[in-house]
Design a protein around this motif. Structure first.
Motif, short mmCIF file in Angstrom:
data_model
loop_
_atom_site.label_atom_id
_atom_site.label_comp_id
_atom_site.label_asym_id
_atom_site.label_seq_id
_atom_site.Cartn_x
_atom_site.Cartn_y
_atom_site.Cartn_z
N HIS A 191 32.49 29.17 14.54
CA HIS A 191 33.35 28.06 14.96
C HIS A 191 33.71 27.10 13.82
O HIS A 191 34.42 26.15 14.04
CB HIS A 191 32.71 27.31 16.13
CG HIS A 191 31.43 26.61 15.76
ND1 HIS A 191 30.22 27.27 15.66
CD2 HIS A 191 31.17 25.33 15.42
CE1 HIS A 191 29.28 26.40 15.31
NE2 HIS A 191 29.83 25.22 15.16
N ILE A 192 33.17 27.34 12.61
CA ILE A 192 33.52 26.45 11.49
C ILE A 192 34.41 27.20 10.51
O ILE A 192 34.01 28.23 9.95
CB ILE A 192 32.25 25.91 10.80
CG1 ILE A 192 31.45 25.04 11.79
CG2 ILE A 192 32.60 25.11 9.55
CD1 ILE A 192 30.15 24.50 11.25
N ARG A 230 38.74 24.64 6.23
CA ARG A 230 38.49 23.24 6.60
C ARG A 230 37.33 22.68 5.76
O ARG A 230 37.39 21.57 5.25
CB ARG A 230 38.13 23.20 8.09
CG ARG A 230 38.10 21.85 8.71
CD ARG A 230 37.77 22.00 10.18
NE ARG A 230 38.92 22.46 10.94
CZ ARG A 230 39.59 21.68 11.81
NH1 ARG A 230 39.19 20.45 12.03
NH2 ARG A 230 40.62 22.14 12.46
N VAL A 231 36.27 23.48 5.65
CA VAL A 231 35.10 23.08 4.86
C VAL A 231 35.50 22.87 3.40
O VAL A 231 35.12 21.88 2.77
CB VAL A 231 33.98 24.15 4.97
CG1 VAL A 231 32.88 23.89 3.96
CG2 VAL A 231 33.42 24.18 6.38
N MET A 240 37.72 19.69 2.95
CA MET A 240 36.96 18.46 3.12
C MET A 240 36.00 18.25 1.94
O MET A 240 35.79 17.12 1.50
CB MET A 240 36.19 18.55 4.45
CG MET A 240 35.72 17.23 4.99
SD MET A 240 36.88 15.87 4.79
CE MET A 240 38.01 16.21 6.11
N LEU A 270 35.78 15.00 -0.35
CA LEU A 270 34.52 14.27 -0.48
C LEU A 270 34.11 14.15 -1.94
O LEU A 270 33.64 13.11 -2.39
CB LEU A 270 33.39 15.00 0.27
CG LEU A 270 33.32 14.83 1.77
CD1 LEU A 270 32.22 15.68 2.35
CD2 LEU A 270 33.08 13.35 2.10
N ILE A 319 26.94 12.41 4.59
CA ILE A 319 27.66 11.77 5.70
C ILE A 319 26.80 12.01 6.94
O ILE A 319 26.51 13.17 7.25
CB ILE A 319 29.05 12.42 5.93
CG1 ILE A 319 29.87 12.53 4.65
CG2 ILE A 319 29.81 11.72 7.06
CD1 ILE A 319 30.64 11.32 4.28
N ARG A 367 26.33 13.55 15.58
CA ARG A 367 25.88 14.92 15.91
C ARG A 367 25.39 15.69 14.69
O ARG A 367 25.31 16.92 14.75
CB ARG A 367 27.02 15.68 16.60
CG ARG A 367 27.30 15.19 18.03
CD ARG A 367 27.96 16.27 18.88
NE ARG A 367 29.22 16.72 18.31
CZ ARG A 367 30.40 16.11 18.48
NH1 ARG A 367 30.47 15.03 19.21
NH2 ARG A 367 31.49 16.59 17.95
N VAL A 408 26.42 16.00 6.96
CA VAL A 408 27.10 16.79 5.94
C VAL A 408 26.43 16.39 4.63
O VAL A 408 26.40 15.20 4.30
CB VAL A 408 28.61 16.43 5.83
CG1 VAL A 408 29.29 17.28 4.77
CG2 VAL A 408 29.30 16.55 7.18
N LEU A 447 25.83 21.82 6.36
CA LEU A 447 26.04 21.08 7.61
C LEU A 447 24.78 21.27 8.44
O LEU A 447 24.32 22.40 8.63
CB LEU A 447 27.24 21.66 8.38
CG LEU A 447 28.61 21.63 7.69
CD1 LEU A 447 29.68 22.16 8.64
CD2 LEU A 447 28.97 20.23 7.24
N ALA A 476 35.64 13.24 7.65
CA ALA A 476 34.74 14.36 7.34
C ALA A 476 33.80 14.63 8.51
O ALA A 476 33.62 15.79 8.92
CB ALA A 476 33.93 14.05 6.08
N GLU A 514 35.99 16.16 11.43
CA GLU A 514 36.53 17.50 11.15
C GLU A 514 35.45 18.56 11.02
O GLU A 514 35.67 19.72 11.31
CB GLU A 514 37.36 17.47 9.86
CG GLU A 514 38.69 16.76 10.04
CD GLU A 514 39.78 17.35 9.17
OE1 GLU A 514 39.57 18.41 8.56
OE2 GLU A 514 40.85 16.74 9.11
N LEU A 515 34.26 18.15 10.54
CA LEU A 515 33.18 19.11 10.37
C LEU A 515 32.23 19.10 11.58
O LEU A 515 31.11 19.60 11.51
CB LEU A 515 32.43 18.88 9.06
CG LEU A 515 33.30 19.02 7.79
CD1 LEU A 515 32.51 18.62 6.55
CD2 LEU A 515 33.80 20.45 7.62
N GLY A 516 32.69 18.53 12.69
CA GLY A 516 31.94 18.60 13.94
C GLY A 516 30.66 17.81 13.96
O GLY A 516 29.72 18.17 14.67
#
Lengths: 121, 121
Positions: A41-42, A46-47, A50, A54, A75, A79, A82, A96, B61, B64-66
């Motif tokens: 799901h990732i 996108r990773v 980002m 960052l 970060i 939930r 990062v 993550l 971040a 977007e990274l859940g």
């Protein structure tokens, strides 16, 4: 074993050794993914995007606020975390994790993985 | 004591209680400085601008990274840390520390200061 296979092995070991780590990736300073162990799901793109953002912002913040060269970005969200740290010169290790992760353990495991990656890269 | 005086007192207590903390500031979500305890060589406008940028990027971040809603940003440089965490709703507490700082202690002191600030704001 190829360098990519070796890097994938290091990332998978990092991910499986700590259940709180959901995803791990090696990224170049330009924000390109070199190797990754990501759940379905990732999305890799996108990773990568980002991470590049960052990295550039972290570098600017560290320099402008007198903290020297960038070594790590963290970060924390409601939930999970990062975490990004320098691996071999010119590359970064991104992780993550869930919110249950023990930060000290994540940092330790990441440092070990970064040192191993340094030998391969 | 006015609210600003009270906030300045909390920031100065945070700064003087931990010698590794060089600067502390309360910033609104729009990146405006509400109160600060900064040494002379660190410009308030620079801290404010960088905080606003860190906040918007950190939020992006985390989402977007859940990782959910943003709670904390940490930047580690060769010469120290930048730590930002949510204080009262709509405000952030920012701290600059030297590289000798013990992160666990900084987090603890910041959480206490954030709770105190929450009562004033």
């Amino acid at each position: 074993m190829s360098r990519i296979d070796e890097m994938n092995r290091i990332l998978r070991t990092l991910q499986s050794g700590t259940p709180e780590i959901e995803a791990a990736a090696v990224i170049s300073e330009d924000g390109l993914v070199i190797a990754s162990a990501l759940p379905q799901h990732i999305e890799e793109v996108r990773v990568a995007g980002m991470s590049a953002t960052l990295l550039s912002l972290g570098t600017r913040a560290a320099t402008e606020l007198g903290r020297g060269a960038l070594e790590q970005v963290l970060i924390r969200g409601a939930r999970g975390y990062v975490v990004m740290m320098t691996a071999a010169p010119g590359t970064l290790l991104l992780v993550l994790s869930t919110q249950d992760a023990k930060l000290g353990l994540i940092f330790l495991d990441m440092k070990r993985a970064a040192a191993e990656l340094g030998k391969v890269l």
